[in-house]
Design a protein around this motif. Structure first.
Motif, PDB file in Angstrom:
ATOM      1  N   GLN A   1       0.818  -1.232   0.000  1.00  0.00           N
ATOM      2  CA  GLN A   1       0.000   0.000   0.000  1.00  0.00           C
ATOM      3  C   GLN A   1       0.838   1.262   0.000  1.00  0.00           C
ATOM      4  OE1 GLN A   1      -2.612   0.207   3.363  1.00  0.00           O
ATOM      5  NE2 GLN A   1      -4.355  -0.566   2.232  1.00  0.00           N
ATOM      6  N   ASN A   2       2.005   1.233  -0.540  1.00  0.00           N
ATOM      7  CA  ASN A   2       2.902   2.394  -0.559  1.00  0.00           C
ATOM      8  C   ASN A   2       3.218   2.905   0.846  1.00  0.00           C
ATOM      9  OD1 ASN A   2       1.818   2.110  -3.212  1.00  0.00           O
ATOM     10  ND2 ASN A   2       2.682   4.107  -3.696  1.00  0.00           N
ATOM     11  N   GLN A   3       3.087   2.077   1.826  1.00  0.00           N
ATOM     12  CA  GLN A   3       3.438   2.496   3.182  1.00  0.00           C
ATOM     13  C   GLN A   3       4.954   2.562   3.315  1.00  0.00           C
ATOM     14  OE1 GLN A   3       1.258   3.553   5.122  1.00  0.00           O
ATOM     15  NE2 GLN A   3      -0.637   2.656   4.337  1.00  0.00           N
TER      16      GLN A   3
ATOM     17  N   LEU B   1      -0.915  10.204   2.818  1.00  0.00           N
ATOM     18  CA  LEU B   1      -0.022  11.091   2.070  1.00  0.00           C
ATOM     19  C   LEU B   1       1.282  10.354   1.758  1.00  0.00           C
ATOM     20  CD1 LEU B   1      -0.745  14.411   3.979  1.00  0.00           C
ATOM     21  CD2 LEU B   1      -1.491  13.768   1.673  1.00  0.00           C
ATOM     22  N   ALA B   2       1.755  10.548   0.527  1.00  0.00           N
ATOM     23  CA  ALA B   2       2.909   9.784   0.045  1.00  0.00           C
ATOM     24  C   ALA B   2       4.136  10.013   0.927  1.00  0.00           C
ATOM     25  CB  ALA B   2       3.218  10.190  -1.393  1.00  0.00           C
ATOM     26  N   HIS B   3       4.802   8.924   1.261  1.00  0.00           N
ATOM     27  CA  HIS B   3       6.063   8.906   2.020  1.00  0.00           C
ATOM     28  C   HIS B   3       5.937   9.309   3.484  1.00  0.00           C
ATOM     29  CE1 HIS B   3       7.873   8.189  -1.836  1.00  0.00           C
ATOM     30  NE2 HIS B   3       7.433   9.330  -2.296  1.00  0.00           N
TER      31      HIS B   3
ATOM     32  N   TYR C   1      -4.924   2.982  -8.281  1.00  0.00           N
ATOM     33  CA  TYR C   1      -3.857   2.177  -7.696  1.00  0.00           C
ATOM     34  C   TYR C   1      -3.701   2.491  -6.211  1.00  0.00           C
ATOM     35  CZ  TYR C   1      -2.928   1.414 -12.576  1.00  0.00           C
ATOM     36  OH  TYR C   1      -3.078   1.071 -13.895  1.00  0.00           O
ATOM     37  N   PRO C   2      -3.188   1.521  -5.474  1.00  0.00           N
ATOM     38  CA  PRO C   2      -2.938   1.772  -4.057  1.00  0.00           C
ATOM     39  C   PRO C   2      -1.962   2.943  -3.888  1.00  0.00           C
ATOM     40  CG  PRO C   2      -2.761  -0.569  -4.567  1.00  0.00           C
ATOM     41  CD  PRO C   2      -2.851   0.161  -5.882  1.00  0.00           C
ATOM     42  N   PRO C   3      -2.014   3.670  -2.802  1.00  0.00           N
ATOM     43  CA  PRO C   3      -2.828   3.350  -1.634  1.00  0.00           C
ATOM     44  C   PRO C   3      -4.293   3.762  -1.716  1.00  0.00           C
ATOM     45  CG  PRO C   3      -1.554   5.329  -1.220  1.00  0.00           C
ATOM     46  CD  PRO C   3      -1.137   4.823  -2.571  1.00  0.00           C
ATOM     47  N   ASN C   4      -4.640   4.750  -2.546  1.00  0.00           N
ATOM     48  CA  ASN C   4      -5.999   5.271  -2.438  1.00  0.00           C
ATOM     49  C   ASN C   4      -6.991   4.654  -3.411  1.00  0.00           C
ATOM     50  OD1 ASN C   4      -5.609   7.046  -0.250  1.00  0.00           O
ATOM     51  ND2 ASN C   4      -4.453   8.393  -1.600  1.00  0.00           N
TER      52      ASN C   4
HETATM   53  C1  LIG Z   1       2.418   3.551  -5.128  1.00  0.00           C
HETATM   54  O1  LIG Z   1       3.462   2.692  -5.513  1.00  0.00           O
HETATM   55  C2  LIG Z   1       3.363   2.287  -6.861  1.00  0.00           C
HETATM   56  C3  LIG Z   1       4.416   1.229  -7.098  1.00  0.00           C
HETATM   57  O2  LIG Z   1       5.631   1.595  -6.540  1.00  0.00           O
HETATM   58  C4  LIG Z   1       3.527   3.506  -7.754  1.00  0.00           C
HETATM   59  O3  LIG Z   1       3.396   3.122  -9.093  1.00  0.00           O
HETATM   60  C5  LIG Z   1       2.449   4.512  -7.405  1.00  0.00           C
HETATM   61  O4  LIG Z   1       2.653   5.708  -8.120  1.00  0.00           O
HETATM   62  C6  LIG Z   1       2.476   4.847  -5.942  1.00  0.00           C
HETATM   63  N1  LIG Z   1       1.321   5.675  -5.643  1.00  0.00           N
HETATM   64  C7  LIG Z   1       1.412   6.783  -4.910  1.00  0.00           C
HETATM   65  C8  LIG Z   1       0.120   7.525  -4.697  1.00  0.00           C
HETATM   66  O5  LIG Z   1       2.444   7.163  -4.421  1.00  0.00           O
END
Ligand SMILES: *[C@@H]1O[C@H](CO)[C@@H](O)[C@H](O)[C@H]1NC(C)=O
Ligand SMILES: *[C@@H]1O[C@H](CO)[C@@H](O)[C@H](O)[C@H]1NC(C)=O
Ligand SMILES: *[C@@H]1O[C@H](CO)[C@@H](O)[C@H](O)[C@H]1NC(C)=O
Ligand SMILES: *[C@@H]1O[C@H](CO)[C@@H](O)[C@H](O)[C@H]1NC(C)=O
Ligand SMILES: *[C@@H]1O[C@H](CO)[C@@H](O)[C@H](O)[C@H]1NC(C)=O
Ligand SMILES: *[C@@H]1O[C@H](CO)[C@@H](O)[C@H](O)[C@H]1NC(C)=O
Ligand SMILES: *[C@@H]1O[C@H](CO)[C@@H](O)[C@H](O)[C@H]1NC(C)=O
Ligand SMILES: *[C@@H]1O[C@H](CO)[C@@H](O)[C@H](O)[C@H]1NC(C)=O
Length: 459
Positions: free
Chosen positions: A130-132, A170-172, A319-322
């Protein structure tokens, strides 16, 4: 605060049960002051033929992460005692300590993460789901990490809550710690406060006990503690939580992809969402399972639910996470019993198959192929706040053939104030409900703190 001696007694059976672990029981029965003297620990280490690291905070208040890593990765990486006497360790850089072997850590001090958000966003390390992301990878075999009710991981989360402004995922934005490839280990009597995002995730781990753990993430500003989950299990088996206290703004404990044999005993959760099973099925065309979950003797106060199961829809969008959806699999053999609910905010029990964090939850609810079966809630009593009308909301997907063997027995949850038993059982595609009769099928009524089904406000 529970007295130290009762904590020690409470912790003993867990220590004894895991015979492969180092025997530090003698040490634990001494008093905490003795436990903080360097000579005392040096003697203990010598008597057990262990390496010994006594790690004091940097005298000038500088970054303590290098010294912590040096102890756990080099000087005291195996057959060791590592002592963190405190008082405060400043954590200013990310840490990776993944290969501890037969190490006992006694932590009396507070690890305090710095507030440099830009730095942490630039280094946060992927958890693999989930991009965690996280700022500390921690793993090993035969590890005991004992906080004696004092050792604390403090994420300095208020700066993160204010920065996030109540937006989810939120990313990262990093979780405090990721227990990763941790095996045959015990984490106990540790405190986790003000986590940056999730408090912790346990991934790729087996046979880990987490006993007498205190988690509290509380915001003092207008912004919420959304995403401050207590603990998420992912790709892990045989994880046991005993005597946890959690006060936070999201899931207390959440099971995610491929979690099995997870148990929670004798715990207290307040203010968040309750126990989460999921979300599931977020990854298109991927199979996953969540099975053999058991929880007993749980008190929840002011939580959304006792527990809730959530899968994504069968149609993949985003796509994940949202975003996501289109995954399949099974959630089965889930039992939660002897529960006290105090002022629940929504339906005590909830399940649905149209999760979405992007604000459009509740669409295509009959499309998921994810199967949910053998789920039991037994002996649940207490109260919900006014405005809650439903005992359950179960939206099971027609494409999965509905839910099988859902049981609610010994149910005694009433409205606070009126003492009226909740009597609305709102279900879709629930086959052979046990202990209850579905009274209606209504689209979700949003609870008092919901902004859109189970959409944007939790994960
Ligand atoms: C989540 O991770 C995927 C694979 O690494 C990536 O393609 C995608 O852009 C990321 N989504 C966000 C919202 O960061
Ligand atoms: C710190 O984070 C960076 C970026 O994610 C990573 O390359 C590096 O290995 C990490 N270092 C430690 C010690 O965790
Ligand atoms: C959590 O922390 C807040 C703020 O410090 C405090 O008011 C509250 O009592 C704590 N909750 C628990 C359960 O300890
Ligand atoms: C239930 O859990 C609480 C802690 O939340 C504990 O004090 C109590 O002794 C437990 N009850 C039983 C019957 O184990
Ligand atoms: C989850 O478990 C299933 C069944 O064992 C396996 O096929 C799948 O690869 C696992 N998923 C991940 C991401 O490891
Ligand atoms: C259900 O889970 C429990 C653990 O909670 C386990 O002991 C039991 O064997 C499981 N039952 C089945 C049928 O898998
Ligand atoms: C039902 O749960 C309560 C805790 O809410 C517990 O005190 C009681 O012993 C349980 N009853 C049975 C029959 O297990
Ligand atoms: C999720 O929400 C987005 C809107 O933010 C919507 O476009 C999408 O269709 C939803 N996906 C599902 C599977 O409901």
């Amino acid at each position: 605060m529970v007295s130290l001696s009762s904590l020690i007694l409470a912790a003993l059976p867990a220590a004894l049960a895991l015979s492969s672990l180092p025997h530090d029981v003698d040490v634990m029965s001494r008093d905490a002051n003795a436990a903080q003297s360097e000579a005392y620990w040096a003697n203990q280490a010598a008597a057990q033929n262990r390496h010994f690291c006594y790690v004091r905070p940097n005298a000038n208040g500088g970054d303590d992460a290098p010294a912590i890593m040096d102890a756990l990765n080099n000087r005291c990486n195996s057959n060791s005692f590592v002592i963190f006497p405190g008082p405060v360790y400043n954590i200013q850089t990310n840490m990776t300590t993944l290969d501890l072997q037969n190490v006992v850590i006694h932590q009396f001090g507070r690890f305090l993460w710095s507030t440099d958000i830009d730095y942490w966003l630039s280094v946060s390390m992927p958890v693999g789901f989930q991009n965690q992301s996280t700022v500390w990878y921690f793993g090993g075999n035969n590890v005991i990490w004992d906080g004696w009710g004092k050792g604390t991981l403090d994420g300095n989360g208020q700066v993160w809550y204010d920065w996030a402004k109540s937006q989810g995922n939120l990313a990262h934005r990093p979780m405090n710690i990721n227990f990763r490839t941790l095996k045959n280990s015990v984490i106990r009597r540790l405190r986790f406060v003000q986590s940056q995002m999730w408090t912790m995730a346990i991934t790729y781990s087996q046979h880990v006990d987490l006993d007498d753990i205190y988690v509290n993430s509380t915001s003092t500003s207008q912004w919420s503690t959304l995403n401050t989950d207590g603990c998420d299990t992912i790709f892990s088996d045989s994880i046991t939580f005993r005597r946890w206290t959690i006060s936070n703004g999201d899931d207390a404990i959440a099971l995610k992809m491929n979690s099995s044999n997870i148990a929670v005993y004798d715990s207290y959760f307040e203010n968040g969402q309750g126990i989460a099973i999921g979300s599931m099925g977020q990854y298109n065309n991927q199979y996953e399972y969540l099975e053999n979950f058991y929880a007993r003797n749980i008190t929840l106060k002011n939580t959304a639910h006792v527990s809730y199961l959530k899968t994504w829809a069968g149609i993949s969008r985003g796509y994940p996470p949202n975003g996501g959806g289109g995954g399949y699999g099974v959630a089965r053999n889930i039992t939660i019993e002897n529960v006290k609910l105090i002022g629940g905010r929504q339906q005590p029990f909830f399940a649905w198959q149209c999760e979405n964090y992007s604000g459009f939850a509740g669409q295509d609810c009959d499309s998921s192929l994810f199967k949910m079966e053998d789920v039991a809630w037994r002996n649940v009593s207490g109260t919900v706040v006014s405005g809650v009308t439903e005992a359950v909301y179960f939206q099971c997907s027609a494409a999965a053939g509905g839910c099988d063997n859902f049981e609610v027995t010994g149910f005694d949850v009433v409205h606070a104030g009126t003492n009226q038993l909740l009597s609305v059982w709102d279900c879709f595609n629930v086959n052979n409900p046990q202990g209850f009769t579905c009274t209606e099928s209504q689209t979700p009524k949003l609870g008092p703190d919901e902004t859109g089904g189970h959409g944007p406000d939790n994960k």
